[in-house]
Design a protein around this motif. Sequence first.
Motif, PDB file in Angstrom:
ATOM      1  N   GLY A 188       0.808  -1.225   0.000  1.00 45.27           N
ATOM      2  CA  GLY A 188       0.000   0.000   0.000  1.00 45.27           C
ATOM      3  C   GLY A 188       0.831   1.260   0.000  1.00 45.27           C
ATOM      4  N   ASP A 189       1.790   1.373  -0.922  1.00 44.16           N
ATOM      5  CA  ASP A 189       2.552   2.616  -0.984  1.00 44.16           C
ATOM      6  C   ASP A 189       1.707   3.746  -1.537  1.00 44.16           C
TER       7      ASP A 189
ATOM      8  N   GLU B 155      -7.314  22.399  -6.673  1.00 37.75           N
ATOM      9  CA  GLU B 155      -7.916  23.154  -5.580  1.00 37.75           C
ATOM     10  C   GLU B 155      -7.003  23.298  -4.383  1.00 37.75           C
TER      11      GLU B 155
ATOM     12  N   ARG C 261       7.195  17.482  -1.815  1.00 32.87           N
ATOM     13  CA  ARG C 261       6.668  16.119  -1.931  1.00 32.87           C
ATOM     14  C   ARG C 261       7.044  15.508  -3.274  1.00 32.87           C
TER      15      ARG C 261
ATOM     16  N   GLN D 118       5.413  22.952  -0.010  1.00 35.55           N
ATOM     17  CA  GLN D 118       5.199  21.600   0.488  1.00 35.55           C
ATOM     18  C   GLN D 118       4.895  20.647  -0.665  1.00 35.55           C
TER      19      GLN D 118
ATOM     20  N   MET E   5      -0.811   5.030  -0.422  1.00 36.27           N
ATOM     21  CA  MET E   5      -1.330   5.973   0.542  1.00 36.27           C
ATOM     22  C   MET E   5      -0.393   7.119   0.789  1.00 36.27           C
ATOM     23  N   PHE E   6       0.860   6.995   0.341  1.00 40.36           N
ATOM     24  CA  PHE E   6       1.776   8.078   0.532  1.00 40.36           C
ATOM     25  C   PHE E   6       1.657   9.122  -0.578  1.00 40.36           C
TER      26      PHE E   6
ATOM     27  N   PRO F  13      -0.782  11.707  -1.894  1.00 37.35           N
ATOM     28  CA  PRO F  13      -2.086  12.317  -1.601  1.00 37.35           C
ATOM     29  C   PRO F  13      -2.927  12.539  -2.838  1.00 37.35           C
TER      30      PRO F  13
ATOM     31  N   ASN G  26      -4.653   9.221  -4.075  1.00 33.97           N
ATOM     32  CA  ASN G  26      -5.378   8.348  -3.170  1.00 33.97           C
ATOM     33  C   ASN G  26      -6.621   9.004  -2.580  1.00 33.97           C
ATOM     34  N   ARG G  27      -7.123  10.007  -3.265  1.00 35.03           N
ATOM     35  CA  ARG G  27      -8.358  10.610  -2.772  1.00 35.03           C
ATOM     36  C   ARG G  27      -9.511   9.688  -3.083  1.00 35.03           C
ATOM     37  N   HIS G  28     -10.305   9.389  -2.067  1.00 30.71           N
ATOM     38  CA  HIS G  28     -11.433   8.490  -2.308  1.00 30.71           C
ATOM     39  C   HIS G  28     -12.696   9.295  -2.507  1.00 30.71           C
ATOM     40  N   MET G  29     -13.291   9.176  -3.630  1.00 27.63           N
ATOM     41  CA  MET G  29     -14.528   9.888  -3.906  1.00 27.63           C
ATOM     42  C   MET G  29     -15.707   9.004  -3.538  1.00 27.63           C
TER      43      MET G  29
ATOM     44  N   LYS H  52      -7.547  11.865   3.873  1.00 31.59           N
ATOM     45  CA  LYS H  52      -7.808  11.291   2.561  1.00 31.59           C
ATOM     46  C   LYS H  52      -9.007  11.901   1.871  1.00 31.59           C
TER      47      LYS H  52
ATOM     48  N   ASN I 250      -9.282  18.399  -7.690  1.00 34.41           N
ATOM     49  CA  ASN I 250      -8.808  18.340  -6.315  1.00 34.41           C
ATOM     50  C   ASN I 250      -7.352  18.777  -6.236  1.00 34.41           C
TER      51      ASN I 250
ATOM     52  N   PHE J 104       5.756  13.846   6.779  1.00 34.17           N
ATOM     53  CA  PHE J 104       4.811  13.993   5.671  1.00 34.17           C
ATOM     54  C   PHE J 104       3.378  14.015   6.173  1.00 34.17           C
TER      55      PHE J 104
ATOM     56  N   THR K  46      -5.252  -1.744   2.590  1.00 32.25           N
ATOM     57  CA  THR K  46      -3.803  -1.811   2.785  1.00 32.25           C
ATOM     58  C   THR K  46      -3.436  -3.063   3.571  1.00 32.25           C
TER      59      THR K  46
END
Lengths: 253, 461
Positions: free
Chosen positions: A2-3, A33, A47, A43, A5-6, A8, A11-14, B67, A30, B121, B438
């Motif tokens: 599950g990389d 925005e 990233r 930042q 999730m790093f 952003p 990995n936005r869940h709609m 998230k 998104n 982070f 995950t």
Amino acid sequence: MGDLMFEPEYNRHMPDDGKTPFVNLNKMLNVVEADFDKESLKQFMQRKIDVNDIAEQRVDAKTKEKIGKDLAAAYVVVKSGGRIQFAGMDRWIEKKGSHIPLPNHNIPNLKLQVADLTGSSIRYEGLAFLEGTSIKMLILRDCQYIDDFCLSRLYKISNTLEFLDISGCTLVTDNGLAALCKLRNLKGLRINDLPNAGNKALIAAYLLDENPELNVLGVDLPLDHDKEMPETSPEESGQYSDSSTNSSNKPPT
Amino acid sequence: MAAFVTKWKGNEKIRPGAGKARKMGKFFKESISKMFSLKEEIPRSTDLVIVGGGLVGSAVAFFVAHKQTNREREIMVIERDPMYTTASSSLSAGGIRHQFSVTENVQMSMFTTKFLRNIKFFLGLIDQPPPDVQFNHQGYLFLATPEKAEKLEELVKMQKYLGAEVEMFSAEMLKQRFPWLNIDGIEAGSLGLNGEGWFDPHSLLAALKQRNIGLGVRYIDAEVIGFTKKLSAPETIGNQYVLASVISRDTDGDMFETNCHQVVNCAGPWAGQIGELAGMGTETGALSIPLPVVPRKRFIYAYHCHNGPGISTPLTVDITGTYFRREGLGGMYICGASPESEEEEPSIENLDVDYEFFNEKIWPRLAHRIPAFENIKLKSAWAGYYDYNVWDQNLIIGPHPVITNFLLANGMSGHGLQQSICVGNAISEMILNADTYTVDLSRFNFDRIIRREKILEDFIV
């Protein structure tokens, strides 16, 4: 594991109610925005740099198998702007412009002995190159991304590592220095300019307790450290939560 | 307007949630008292209610807030102990290890380590130094008798397969590496070489809370005293219902109702009480089974030793279950142990410390295993509660089969600190309808309690 999730922006869940046809557009929006002030942009760019560095400092398993662990490690170091020495050779090998003067086929009995990553942007993930090598000398001077977790990861070369220089790595704290206890064959350690490691002299003394061969540079060792508390001694600061503290010398049998 | 708004038919003393009208007189009285009071108003409606603002609750709030897009869900964390005086999160010994016998437990702790490694982070604020949780990297050492050594070796193989950096050591190798250890009765041991150790749980909690507040999560200083229910759909399966609102009482004694869409139970040791308020253990069928989580008191004793084990000392767990670790750089150590049987469980009425337990059970065993500890000076001690799952001492996670919007995240039985981050992530994946998980924790849902199945963990400390 599950990389994703790093990341952003990916990995936005709609909430999927199946009705909106513009789900992908929203995902794109998104990203747009995001706040447009200086700090958020900084930042966001940082990233991007982080993700890019980690991708650059990785060596995939197939390449490692083809050219051998030591040569793959040499590639990572040289590509990141560092320089290396192989066992039995005297000269440094480093990047010339964008050309990496290393062979691209396996050479048997080629052992990486010295890796100098001064000022590089080597990351925790990038240190994977250490695995399976027999590095004797590692210089991580002024590496801005080297932190306590990276120092803990150095256990991989504890059998062969004899000299380590981590001067100027500002992220290193006392706990990172304590993690160097895993380097059981270390003979030389340089720890100048570590502003966030306030008790480095005391920790150096503790490391010497366990490893008398160690020579620590860059710190004034206490002449007679007596396992007293850094600020106050145990006798002075004894805060008893209950009056019945046990101070006899032998435990009951 | 009367067609949209239902007349409040509940308890007069509770300020009703959104969409429910009360009498004009009451409304004016409230408005005037609001003008003169300084306290923040508890919202009349919200999307996600998290009961409990400790590590688990804050982790759930963080991952959902981190998230989701554009703050589409309003998140409210209800914590009755805002100074965390009796919260297990602050009283924990702070250890994190990857050495478990259940594969999901290994994966959960590894996730937490990865999170802490990347804390800048996740929880870092712009232009501020990254939050420092004081992570000590010395790892855990589990000792094994000749009977258990083979099983330990198999488990180490399993942990390594999952990516944990753990190694087996024979008794002689252990003696060489840790000269302070008495290897009498020991055949082998397993040592975590990277990613294991201990850290300061309160720093992590403070960092999570600070980031959550920045992400728009509301922390409410109140205690949950009840829920209201409604049927989830006109055609319900069996007797399924949802929790329509949560009723909380603040520090002044005033009661407020807040409509909600989902509720997550992160109440730690007191999760059983929250489950009961939601209806678990009351009616028939699946609802008749209460949430099997109770508080269990555990002690930690801090002592000083002049010539104790040095800086490379891992958090060592003896064959008797007694554990100890170094604390700081001044010769201080902490230790503890779980009681050997149910009969010996201490009373949970208060957090008073039992020093006899130290003198009779812990100190003799410590001194036998580490001869230097024959001469120590006990300095202080404290107690905290495990959120103890009396059924099988493992996590219970996921929606309740009957109360369909009630998510459980309870019963970690002493591993809450290590699993909190991963549990928070898993709950957020359930709430946000993720495509993949995950870490797949579907084995740990409440159904196993209903089916009377156990998932047992060998390495309980």
